[in-house]
Design a protein around this motif. Structure first.
Motif, mmCIF file in Angstrom:
data_model
loop_
_atom_site.group_PDB
_atom_site.id
_atom_site.type_symbol
_atom_site.label_atom_id
_atom_site.label_comp_id
_atom_site.label_asym_id
_atom_site.label_seq_id
_atom_site.Cartn_x
_atom_site.Cartn_y
_atom_site.Cartn_z
ATOM 1 N N HIS A 173 1.743 -3.218 -9.213
ATOM 2 C CA HIS A 173 0.650 -2.584 -8.465
ATOM 3 C C HIS A 173 -0.553 -2.296 -9.338
ATOM 4 O O HIS A 173 -1.690 -2.465 -8.914
ATOM 5 C CB HIS A 173 1.147 -1.291 -7.820
ATOM 6 C CG HIS A 173 2.312 -1.495 -6.917
ATOM 7 N ND1 HIS A 173 2.239 -2.224 -5.759
ATOM 8 C CD2 HIS A 173 3.597 -1.085 -7.017
ATOM 9 C CE1 HIS A 173 3.426 -2.256 -5.182
ATOM 10 N NE2 HIS A 173 4.277 -1.583 -5.921
ATOM 11 N N HIS A 213 -4.883 -3.900 -9.755
ATOM 12 C CA HIS A 213 -5.527 -2.943 -8.851
ATOM 13 C C HIS A 213 -7.001 -2.816 -9.226
ATOM 14 O O HIS A 213 -7.352 -2.780 -10.404
ATOM 15 C CB HIS A 213 -4.834 -1.579 -8.962
ATOM 16 C CG HIS A 213 -5.252 -0.615 -7.896
ATOM 17 N ND1 HIS A 213 -6.410 0.123 -7.974
ATOM 18 C CD2 HIS A 213 -4.663 -0.268 -6.724
ATOM 19 C CE1 HIS A 213 -6.520 0.875 -6.909
ATOM 20 N NE2 HIS A 213 -5.470 0.662 -6.135
ATOM 21 N N TYR A 217 2.556 1.989 -3.235
ATOM 22 C CA TYR A 217 1.654 2.519 -4.263
ATOM 23 C C TYR A 217 1.271 3.969 -3.979
ATOM 24 O O TYR A 217 1.199 4.791 -4.893
ATOM 25 C CB TYR A 217 0.396 1.655 -4.337
ATOM 26 C CG TYR A 217 -0.578 2.102 -5.398
ATOM 27 C CD1 TYR A 217 -0.328 1.853 -6.750
ATOM 28 C CD2 TYR A 217 -1.751 2.782 -5.061
ATOM 29 C CE1 TYR A 217 -1.209 2.268 -7.722
ATOM 30 C CE2 TYR A 217 -2.633 3.199 -6.036
ATOM 31 C CZ TYR A 217 -2.360 2.933 -7.363
ATOM 32 O OH TYR A 217 -3.234 3.362 -8.327
ATOM 33 N N THR A 218 1.018 4.313 -2.714
ATOM 34 C CA THR A 218 0.478 5.644 -2.391
ATOM 35 C C THR A 218 1.507 6.596 -1.793
ATOM 36 O O THR A 218 1.316 7.809 -1.838
ATOM 37 C CB THR A 218 -0.685 5.521 -1.387
ATOM 38 O OG1 THR A 218 -0.185 4.986 -0.146
ATOM 39 C CG2 THR A 218 -1.766 4.604 -1.924
ATOM 40 N N LEU A 264 -7.620 -2.683 -2.174
ATOM 41 C CA LEU A 264 -6.350 -3.365 -2.385
ATOM 42 C C LEU A 264 -6.281 -4.647 -1.561
ATOM 43 O O LEU A 264 -5.765 -5.673 -2.020
ATOM 44 C CB LEU A 264 -5.189 -2.435 -2.027
ATOM 45 C CG LEU A 264 -3.781 -2.892 -2.427
ATOM 46 C CD1 LEU A 264 -3.704 -3.113 -3.927
ATOM 47 C CD2 LEU A 264 -2.749 -1.864 -2.001
ATOM 48 N N THR A 283 -9.325 2.817 -0.874
ATOM 49 C CA THR A 283 -8.155 2.237 -1.527
ATOM 50 C C THR A 283 -7.586 1.100 -0.690
ATOM 51 O O THR A 283 -7.204 0.050 -1.218
ATOM 52 C CB THR A 283 -7.084 3.313 -1.745
ATOM 53 O OG1 THR A 283 -7.601 4.341 -2.598
ATOM 54 C CG2 THR A 283 -5.826 2.729 -2.381
ATOM 55 N N VAL A 284 -7.536 1.295 0.633
ATOM 56 C CA VAL A 284 -7.023 0.249 1.529
ATOM 57 C C VAL A 284 -7.871 -1.012 1.416
ATOM 58 O O VAL A 284 -7.359 -2.130 1.250
ATOM 59 C CB VAL A 284 -7.003 0.751 2.988
ATOM 60 C CG1 VAL A 284 -6.507 -0.362 3.919
ATOM 61 C CG2 VAL A 284 -6.117 1.979 3.118
ATOM 62 N N ILE A 323 -4.337 8.402 2.967
ATOM 63 C CA ILE A 323 -4.695 7.357 2.017
ATOM 64 C C ILE A 323 -6.200 7.101 2.123
ATOM 65 O O ILE A 323 -6.711 6.879 3.224
ATOM 66 C CB ILE A 323 -3.918 6.063 2.321
ATOM 67 C CG1 ILE A 323 -2.407 6.327 2.290
ATOM 68 C CG2 ILE A 323 -4.296 4.958 1.344
ATOM 69 C CD1 ILE A 323 -1.584 5.182 2.846
ATOM 70 N N LEU A 361 0.832 -1.210 0.000
ATOM 71 C CA LEU A 361 0.000 0.000 0.000
ATOM 72 C C LEU A 361 0.862 1.254 0.000
ATOM 73 O O LEU A 361 0.621 2.198 -0.771
ATOM 74 C CB LEU A 361 -0.917 -0.017 1.225
ATOM 75 C CG LEU A 361 -1.863 1.181 1.384
ATOM 76 C CD1 LEU A 361 -2.909 1.163 0.292
ATOM 77 C CD2 LEU A 361 -2.523 1.148 2.763
#
Length: 402
Positions: A327, A331, A47-48, A62, A58-59, A54, A44
């Motif tokens: 990633h 995704h 990627y961010t 993913l 998204t968490v 964040i 994570l």
């Protein structure tokens, strides 16, 4: 995934991951039982990044791509450090009162994160920036709807390197002149320069409004006022570039820029359907218009190497883009490859994407005095084409194109 195959992290992200590892409770199996959670946070952060909050969605999205992992510790860990942007729709649907409480707690954490950054500055400049934050939050002499804390943190992250440089020179914001601003912007290019210009404009407008500075050094200042002509790169720097790059995707990205002057952002957004192997062409949309690139032999070899790698590593990836990374391949949002992932290849060459793009256009301009040729070949703006022809042939006076 073995630890040695996980993507590299920034120093801040490494420190955050170490902190998370230490915070995990002891179990009979030791840290081994927490390995999936640690690897999940590692991916994570790769990627961010660890500079900005964040999104909670998204968490969770993913996490849904791999084996089931308990997310409560990771979400709570990020939330406590002001690095999680909560999914307010989910919270509000659960409990409106809880949503209000969560908003208050989130704002407090954002405020603390901003304070942590401002403490790196001298007291006088930190106080001036606190005034700017108050104005952005609608608490100035002229009330207005408050800006979101997330946006304020992002803007502060953009301008903090400039402020730190000025503070090292013993300056506070009352002493900044247009010359200081020009120097700060000259050290940056493209979107980075525009971002710094935008935030500085906001800062000095707020401080002038609150009478915290005597004058606004950006009054009447235009980022586009200085016209910088492109300068060619030395030819020896262009030799052997591809041999320095350690990935097929990186070599293809550099080839697209160095040979066909396709900008990195446009290369990242290329869909797989843009490629026509039978005719050796790429179909792009540039400035809202269709543009066809006819691939040369070198680029076709680079493309073949990359497509073979893509088929081996991600044979069933649903991502529709041509360029993929570990990633982006699976995704849930199916995003294009990030600029940072492509920039790594250019860092290995020692030449920025902008420099390489500019050198290719300028090299073509040396062989022609016709800006229309550049427009058709590269799909660039006519005014840009004229500027490059001027740089390549300063003896030819061409009319400006608006």
């Amino acid at each position: 995934m073995p630890p040695d195959q996980l993507p590299a992290l920034t120093p801040d992200a490494c420190a955050l991951l170490d902190e998370f590892t230490v915070c995990l409770p002891a179990t009979a199996g030791g840290q081994h039982n927490h390995a999936p959670s640690i690897q999940m946070l590692h991916r994570l952060l790769a990627y961010t990044g660890a500079d900005e909050p964040i999104p909670e969605r998204t968490v969770r999205e993913l996490a849904g791509l791999g084996p089931k992992i308990p997310l409560h510790r990771m979400v709570f860990f990020l939330h406590e450090r002001g690095l999680l942007e909560p999914d307010h729709d989910r919270i509000t649907a659960t409990s409106p009162s809880l949503a209000r409480l969560d908003t208050d707690r989130t704002d407090a954490r954002h405020h603390q994160a901003i304070e942590d950054k401002l403490r790196r500055l001298p007291d006088a400049m930190a106080d001036q920036m606190r005034t700017w934050v108050a104005v952005r939050r609608g608490q100035g002499r002229r009330p207005h709807p408050p800006a979101d804390f997330t946006r304020i943190r992002r803007d502060l992250h953009v301008v903090l390197p400039v402020l730190s440089g000025w503070s090292r020179d013993g300056l506070d914001l009352r002493e900044i002149t247009a010359a200081h601003v020009t120097s700060a912007l000259a050290a940056r290019q493209g979107h980075q320069a525009r971002g710094v210009h935008h935030v500085l404009l906001s800062v000095f407008r707020a401080l002038k409004q609150e009478r915290a500075v005597f004058s606004n050094p950006l009054a009447g200042f235009s980022l586009t006022t200085p016209v910088r002509l492109p300068e060619p790169l030395p030819s020896d720097r262009l030799r052997g570039l591809l041999d320095r790059i350690d990935s097929a995707m990186g070599r293809l990205a550099v080839g697209l820029v160095a040979v066909h002057a396709i900008k990195v952002t446009d290369a990242a957004r290329l869909p797989l359907t843009a490629l026509d192997l039978s005719h050796a062409t790429l179909r792009l949309q540039l400035r809202g218009q269709p543009h066809t690139v006819h691939l040369d032999t070198l680029t076709r070899h680079l493309l073949d190497d990359y497509l073979q790698t893509r088929r081996q590593q991600w044979p069933v990836s649903p991502n529709p883009h041509l360029l993929l990374t570990t990633h982006s391949a699976h995704h849930p949002a199916l995003p294009p490859v990030s600029y940072c992932a492509l920039r790594r290849a250019f860092d290995q060459t020692g030449i920025t994407p902008r420099q390489m793009w500019s050198d290719r256009v300028l090299d073509e301009a040396r062989h022609t005095a016709d800006p229309v040729h550049l427009v058709h070949l590269f799909g660039i703006n006519p005014g840009t084409a004229v500027r490059y022809v001027h740089a390549a042939h300063p003896d030819k006076a061409l009319p400006a194109i608006r």
